[in-house]
Design a protein around this motif. Structure first.
Motif, PDB file in Angstrom:
ATOM      1  N   LEU A  23       0.975  -1.309   0.071  1.00 40.50           N
ATOM      2  CA  LEU A  23      -0.084   0.087   0.157  1.00 40.50           C
ATOM      3  C   LEU A  23       0.838   1.273  -0.064  1.00 40.50           C
ATOM      4  CD1 LEU A  23      -2.828  -1.292   2.190  1.00 40.50           C
ATOM      5  CD2 LEU A  23      -3.065  -0.674  -0.106  1.00 40.50           C
ATOM      6  N   THR A  24       2.116   1.228   0.584  1.00 39.50           N
ATOM      7  CA  THR A  24       2.883   2.238   0.595  1.00 39.50           C
ATOM      8  C   THR A  24       3.425   2.575  -0.923  1.00 39.50           C
ATOM      9  OG1 THR A  24       3.764   1.989   2.657  1.00 39.50           O
ATOM     10  CG2 THR A  24       5.200   3.299   1.479  1.00 39.50           C
ATOM     11  N   ALA A  25       3.761   1.438  -1.625  1.00 40.25           N
ATOM     12  CA  ALA A  25       3.922   1.664  -3.223  1.00 40.25           C
ATOM     13  C   ALA A  25       2.796   2.163  -3.971  1.00 40.25           C
ATOM     14  CB  ALA A  25       4.263   0.213  -3.662  1.00 40.25           C
ATOM     15  N   ARG A 140      -2.301 -10.403  -2.848  1.00 39.82           N
ATOM     16  CA  ARG A 140      -1.104  -9.441  -3.027  1.00 39.82           C
ATOM     17  C   ARG A 140      -0.506  -9.913  -4.308  1.00 39.82           C
ATOM     18  NH1 ARG A 140      -0.842  -9.897   2.720  1.00 39.82           N
ATOM     19  NH2 ARG A 140       0.651 -11.352   2.700  1.00 39.82           N
ATOM     20  N   GLY A 141      -0.179 -11.207  -4.612  1.00 43.69           N
ATOM     21  CA  GLY A 141       0.415 -11.344  -5.741  1.00 43.69           C
ATOM     22  C   GLY A 141      -0.176 -10.825  -7.055  1.00 43.69           C
ATOM     23  N   GLN A 142      -1.544 -10.972  -6.723  1.00 42.75           N
ATOM     24  CA  GLN A 142      -2.256 -10.372  -8.121  1.00 42.75           C
ATOM     25  C   GLN A 142      -2.244  -8.754  -8.404  1.00 42.75           C
ATOM     26  OE1 GLN A 142      -6.103 -11.822  -7.275  1.00 42.75           O
ATOM     27  NE2 GLN A 142      -5.622 -13.652  -8.323  1.00 42.75           N
ATOM     28  N   ALA A 143      -2.222  -8.080  -7.169  1.00 45.85           N
ATOM     29  CA  ALA A 143      -1.974  -6.629  -6.934  1.00 45.85           C
ATOM     30  C   ALA A 143      -0.551  -6.199  -7.456  1.00 45.85           C
ATOM     31  CB  ALA A 143      -2.341  -6.203  -5.567  1.00 45.85           C
ATOM     32  N   HIS A 144       0.467  -6.959  -6.939  1.00 44.43           N
ATOM     33  CA  HIS A 144       1.689  -6.896  -7.265  1.00 44.43           C
ATOM     34  C   HIS A 144       2.018  -6.930  -8.828  1.00 44.43           C
ATOM     35  CE1 HIS A 144       6.227  -7.843  -7.420  1.00 44.43           C
ATOM     36  NE2 HIS A 144       6.182  -7.303  -5.940  1.00 44.43           N
ATOM     37  N   ALA A 145       1.416  -7.908  -9.503  1.00 48.85           N
ATOM     38  CA  ALA A 145       1.456  -8.014 -10.986  1.00 48.85           C
ATOM     39  C   ALA A 145       0.705  -6.827 -11.651  1.00 48.85           C
ATOM     40  CB  ALA A 145       0.879  -9.407 -11.409  1.00 48.85           C
ATOM     41  N   MET A 146      -0.358  -6.445 -10.842  1.00 46.54           N
ATOM     42  CA  MET A 146      -0.790  -5.317 -11.634  1.00 46.54           C
ATOM     43  C   MET A 146      -0.186  -3.925 -11.403  1.00 46.54           C
ATOM     44  SD  MET A 146      -4.829  -5.607 -10.186  1.00 46.54           S
ATOM     45  CE  MET A 146      -5.906  -6.977 -10.474  1.00 46.54           C
ATOM     46  N   LEU A 147       0.610  -3.777 -10.192  1.00 47.59           N
ATOM     47  CA  LEU A 147       1.529  -2.727 -10.093  1.00 47.59           C
ATOM     48  C   LEU A 147       2.522  -2.603 -11.251  1.00 47.59           C
ATOM     49  CD1 LEU A 147       1.231  -0.129  -8.225  1.00 47.59           C
ATOM     50  CD2 LEU A 147       2.845  -1.546  -6.716  1.00 47.59           C
ATOM     51  N   SER A 148       2.723  -3.626 -11.583  1.00 46.93           N
ATOM     52  CA  SER A 148       3.986  -3.981 -12.578  1.00 46.93           C
ATOM     53  C   SER A 148       3.598  -3.226 -13.843  1.00 46.93           C
ATOM     54  CB  SER A 148       4.464  -5.376 -12.972  1.00 46.93           C
ATOM     55  OG  SER A 148       4.693  -5.851 -11.856  1.00 46.93           O
ATOM     56  N   PRO A 154       6.760  -2.374  -8.148  1.00 50.31           N
ATOM     57  CA  PRO A 154       6.206  -3.218  -7.168  1.00 50.31           C
ATOM     58  C   PRO A 154       7.278  -3.466  -6.219  1.00 50.31           C
ATOM     59  CG  PRO A 154       6.163  -4.403  -9.406  1.00 50.31           C
ATOM     60  CD  PRO A 154       6.968  -2.935  -9.457  1.00 50.31           C
ATOM     61  N   PRO A 155       6.932  -3.385  -4.694  1.00 52.57           N
ATOM     62  CA  PRO A 155       7.947  -3.792  -3.896  1.00 52.57           C
ATOM     63  C   PRO A 155       8.300  -5.268  -3.773  1.00 52.57           C
ATOM     64  CG  PRO A 155       5.872  -3.301  -2.933  1.00 52.57           C
ATOM     65  CD  PRO A 155       5.644  -3.248  -4.326  1.00 52.57           C
ATOM     66  N   GLN A 156       9.482  -5.369  -3.275  1.00 57.89           N
ATOM     67  CA  GLN A 156       9.754  -6.740  -2.689  1.00 57.89           C
ATOM     68  C   GLN A 156       8.775  -7.095  -1.861  1.00 57.89           C
ATOM     69  OE1 GLN A 156      11.898  -7.910  -4.902  1.00 57.89           O
ATOM     70  NE2 GLN A 156      11.640  -9.898  -3.913  1.00 57.89           N
TER      71      GLN A 156
END
Length: 188
Positions: A23-25, A140-148, A154-156
């Motif tokens: 969420l910070t990202a 969160r993995g799905q959101a991480h991919a979307m953020l890409s 996307p943060p580690q």
């Protein structure tokens, strides 16, 4: 601390840390980017991250002995902005950590009543916790991919357990009111 409880306690903190980091990202996104249609199970970052919040509220309420049930998802996107979502997620994450911190070995085997509207599901606390952690990791993995697909890197999210990363997460832990010692106490 009972060694049987430490993995649950640590996973609750990992869950909170990963939500905070993601969420910070997302704070680097414009509102349009946050709500833009994206490929995933849910159609946007806002929808995906709100889903994590809604389901956390549902299960944490049950773990606390509540009867919120399906009312938890009456509004599938209760937080319109990243700021509102970050605050709401931090609040439910704190509740989850309090639940886990309050457990003893018998508490892990306690049966939790999960109100599902027309029926009540009875589930062991340890299994419910594992389900919730897995659910959140999945989305969160799905959101991480979307953020890409945005201009925000996307943060580690998988280095919580890596001791070499302690200096890198020290600032984040401080923002959460934690220390390495507090998170890992009891571990060899």
């Amino acid at each position: 601390m009972d060694a049987q409880l430490l993995p649950y306690r640590t996973m609750a903190r990992n869950n909170s840390w990963a939500n905070h980091r993601l969420l910070t990202a997302c704070e680097g996104l414009s509102q349009a980017e946050f709500t833009a249609p994206r490929t995933g199970f849910f159609p946007s970052l806002r929808a995906t991250l709100n889903h994590i919040l809604v389901i956390d509220r549902f299960y944490v309420d049950a773990m606390e002995g509540g009867t919120l049930g399906p009312a938890a998802w009456a509004d599938p996107e209760p937080c319109a902005t990243v700021a509102a979502l970050k605050a709401a997620q931090a609040a439910v994450d704190a509740r989850l950590m309090a639940v886990v911190d309050g457990l003893n070995a018998a508490g892990l085997a306690r049966i939790v009543s999960v109100h599902r509207g027309s029926r009540i599901q009875h589930e062991r606390m340890d299994r419910l916790l594992l389900h919730l952690f897995q659910h959140d990791i999945h989305h969160r993995g799905q959101a991480h991919a979307m953020l890409s697909g945005t201009g925000v890197a996307p943060p580690q999210l998988d280095e919580f357990y890596a001791s070499e990363e302690a200096p890198l997460r020290a600032g984040e832990f401080a923002a959460l009111g934690w220390t390495e010692e507090k998170v890992w106490r009891g571990m060899a």
